[in-house]
Design a protein around this motif. Structure first.
Motif, mmCIF file in Angstrom:
data_model
loop_
_atom_site.group_PDB
_atom_site.id
_atom_site.type_symbol
_atom_site.label_atom_id
_atom_site.label_comp_id
_atom_site.label_asym_id
_atom_site.label_seq_id
_atom_site.Cartn_x
_atom_site.Cartn_y
_atom_site.Cartn_z
ATOM 1 N N GLU A 43 48.178 43.432 25.753
ATOM 2 C CA GLU A 43 48.664 42.059 25.869
ATOM 3 C C GLU A 43 49.657 41.896 27.001
ATOM 4 N N ASN A 44 50.327 42.976 27.345
ATOM 5 C CA ASN A 44 51.319 42.925 28.421
ATOM 6 C C ASN A 44 50.708 43.243 29.786
ATOM 7 N N GLY A 45 49.400 43.464 29.786
ATOM 8 C CA GLY A 45 48.727 43.790 31.038
ATOM 9 C C GLY A 45 48.570 42.574 31.929
ATOM 10 N N SER A 46 48.053 42.786 33.115
ATOM 11 C CA SER A 46 47.849 41.697 34.069
ATOM 12 C C SER A 46 46.842 40.699 33.516
ATOM 13 N N GLU A 47 46.935 39.447 33.945
ATOM 14 C CA GLU A 47 46.083 38.384 33.437
ATOM 15 C C GLU A 47 44.648 38.470 33.967
ATOM 16 N N ASP A 48 44.453 39.166 35.062
ATOM 17 C CA ASP A 48 43.131 39.279 35.665
ATOM 18 C C ASP A 48 42.993 40.650 36.305
ATOM 19 N N ILE A 49 41.763 41.113 36.465
ATOM 20 C CA ILE A 49 41.565 42.413 37.126
ATOM 21 C C ILE A 49 41.651 42.269 38.634
ATOM 22 N N PHE A 50 41.662 41.017 39.119
ATOM 23 C CA PHE A 50 41.738 40.776 40.557
ATOM 24 C C PHE A 50 43.115 40.235 40.919
ATOM 25 N N SER A 51 43.693 40.788 41.947
ATOM 26 C CA SER A 51 45.039 40.403 42.348
ATOM 27 C C SER A 51 45.066 39.173 43.229
ATOM 28 N N ASP A 52 43.933 38.850 43.885
ATOM 29 C CA ASP A 52 43.892 37.681 44.759
ATOM 30 C C ASP A 52 42.469 37.145 44.863
ATOM 31 N N VAL A 53 42.334 36.014 45.541
ATOM 32 C CA VAL A 53 41.040 35.355 45.676
ATOM 33 C C VAL A 53 40.060 36.216 46.466
ATOM 34 N N ASP A 54 40.531 36.865 47.520
ATOM 35 C CA ASP A 54 39.643 37.665 48.369
ATOM 36 C C ASP A 54 38.989 38.807 47.597
ATOM 37 N N SER A 55 39.774 39.506 46.771
ATOM 38 C CA SER A 55 39.217 40.625 46.009
ATOM 39 C C SER A 55 38.235 40.136 44.950
ATOM 40 N N LYS A 56 38.450 38.915 44.455
ATOM 41 C CA LYS A 56 37.529 38.332 43.486
ATOM 42 C C LYS A 56 36.244 37.890 44.171
ATOM 43 N N ALA A 57 36.376 37.395 45.402
ATOM 44 C CA ALA A 57 35.213 36.893 46.134
ATOM 45 C C ALA A 57 34.333 38.011 46.664
ATOM 46 N N VAL A 58 34.953 39.130 47.080
ATOM 47 C CA VAL A 58 34.209 40.187 47.764
ATOM 48 C C VAL A 58 33.159 40.840 46.866
ATOM 49 N N ARG A 59 33.318 40.725 45.557
ATOM 50 C CA ARG A 59 32.295 41.278 44.655
ATOM 51 C C ARG A 59 30.963 40.553 44.853
ATOM 52 N N TYR A 60 31.025 39.255 45.157
ATOM 53 C CA TYR A 60 29.800 38.509 45.448
ATOM 54 C C TYR A 60 29.187 38.958 46.768
ATOM 55 N N LYS A 61 30.034 39.318 47.709
ATOM 56 C CA LYS A 61 29.527 39.813 48.994
ATOM 57 C C LYS A 61 28.784 41.128 48.790
ATOM 58 N N ARG A 62 29.352 42.022 47.981
ATOM 59 C CA ARG A 62 28.685 43.296 47.698
ATOM 60 C C ARG A 62 27.377 43.064 46.953
ATOM 61 N N LEU A 63 27.376 42.090 46.037
ATOM 62 C CA LEU A 63 26.160 41.776 45.286
ATOM 63 C C LEU A 63 25.092 41.208 46.218
ATOM 64 N N SER A 64 25.483 40.333 47.139
ATOM 65 C CA SER A 64 24.552 39.762 48.107
ATOM 66 C C SER A 64 23.943 40.846 48.986
ATOM 67 N N GLU A 65 24.752 41.794 49.400
ATOM 68 C CA GLU A 65 24.262 42.894 50.232
ATOM 69 C C GLU A 65 23.260 43.757 49.466
ATOM 70 N N MET A 66 23.498 43.924 48.157
ATOM 71 C CA MET A 66 22.574 44.712 47.338
ATOM 72 C C MET A 66 21.212 44.027 47.246
ATOM 73 N N TRP A 67 21.200 42.704 46.959
ATOM 74 C CA TRP A 67 19.947 41.969 46.857
ATOM 75 C C TRP A 67 19.218 41.959 48.197
ATOM 76 N N SER A 68 19.959 41.779 49.288
ATOM 77 C CA SER A 68 19.346 41.777 50.619
ATOM 78 C C SER A 68 18.715 43.127 50.936
ATOM 79 N N SER A 69 19.406 44.196 50.547
ATOM 80 C CA SER A 69 18.898 45.542 50.785
ATOM 81 C C SER A 69 17.598 45.781 50.027
ATOM 82 N N LEU A 70 17.525 45.305 48.784
ATOM 83 C CA LEU A 70 16.308 45.457 47.998
ATOM 84 C C LEU A 70 15.153 44.699 48.639
#
Length: 208
Positions: free
Chosen positions: A90-117
């Motif tokens: 309960e005393n932990g951080s409210e989110d696993i991402f510290s900022d917007v960029d780190s939250k957004a970049v997961r979509y970039k990695r996902l897009s790269e995976m689909w493109s690679s396939l």
């Protein structure tokens, strides 16, 4: 209990998993579908990251980093990409991402995976066409999937008897021939959606 769903948006997937927890189904694993275990209803906080690792040690350090911030790793492997975390402190951080960029970049990695396939299947599709393993003309003219001599010149009962007899075979021929191009198109669509979500998430500012 196992449920089968497909998401291209992490926020919607997280919301669904948290709703399942409220209904008394604890998320345990994702493989072929989502596996749940009956449990006491709770207001869970489940978050998703997308990341792969070459070394097991790097993956373990990654999980430990989140655990130190109060988030338990539920499921995911070093090569699965999808990593699921649930808030355990309960005393932990409210989110696993510290900022917007780190939250957004997961979509970039996902897009790269689909493109690679998608790009990995294109050469296979070209080779199958060039070796006549796939009849490109039949993709545009389904009649070519029917091999019965003189089928389209027949009429009445003779036509329908031959047509209905061969249709299942023609369907399977067409299904396998169409499978690769369909997969390529779907992967490209998923890559586009993930990239679009990446840009959209970058523009969001939770501090506003």
């Amino acid at each position: 209990m196992r449920k089968f769903k497909f998401f291209t948006n992490f926020d919607k997937e997280e919301k669904w998993l948290n709703e399942m927890a409220k209904q008394g189904y604890q998320f345990k694993k994702k493989s072929i579908g989502y596996e749940f275990q009956p449990s006491k209803p709770e207001n869970a906080a489940i978050k998703i990251d997308y990341r792969t690792f070459k070394k097991k040690a790097d993956f373990e350090d990654y999980c430990a980093l989140f655990e130190d911030s109060g988030w338990k790793h539920i499921t995911g492997t070093k090569s699965s990409g999808y990593q699921y975390f649930q808030k355990a402190d309960e005393n932990g951080s409210e989110d696993i991402f510290s900022d917007v960029d780190s939250k957004a970049v997961r979509y970039k990695r996902l897009s790269e995976m689909w493109s690679s396939l998608a790009t990995s299947f294109i050469p296979i599709f070209v080779v199958l066409i060039s070796t006549d393993s796939i009849d490109a003309a039949a993709l545009l003219n389904p009649k070519l999937l029917y091999y019965t001599p003189g089928l389209w010149e027949k009429t009445g009962e003779a036509f329908w008897r031959s047509f209905l007899f061969e249709t299942p075979f023609a369907f399977f021929r067409g299904f396998f021939w169409m499978l690769l191009p369909i997969m390529i198109v779907l992967y490209l669509i998923f890559a586009f959606k993930a990239n679009k979500q990446y840009k959209q998430t970058q523009e969001d500012n939770p501090m506003e």
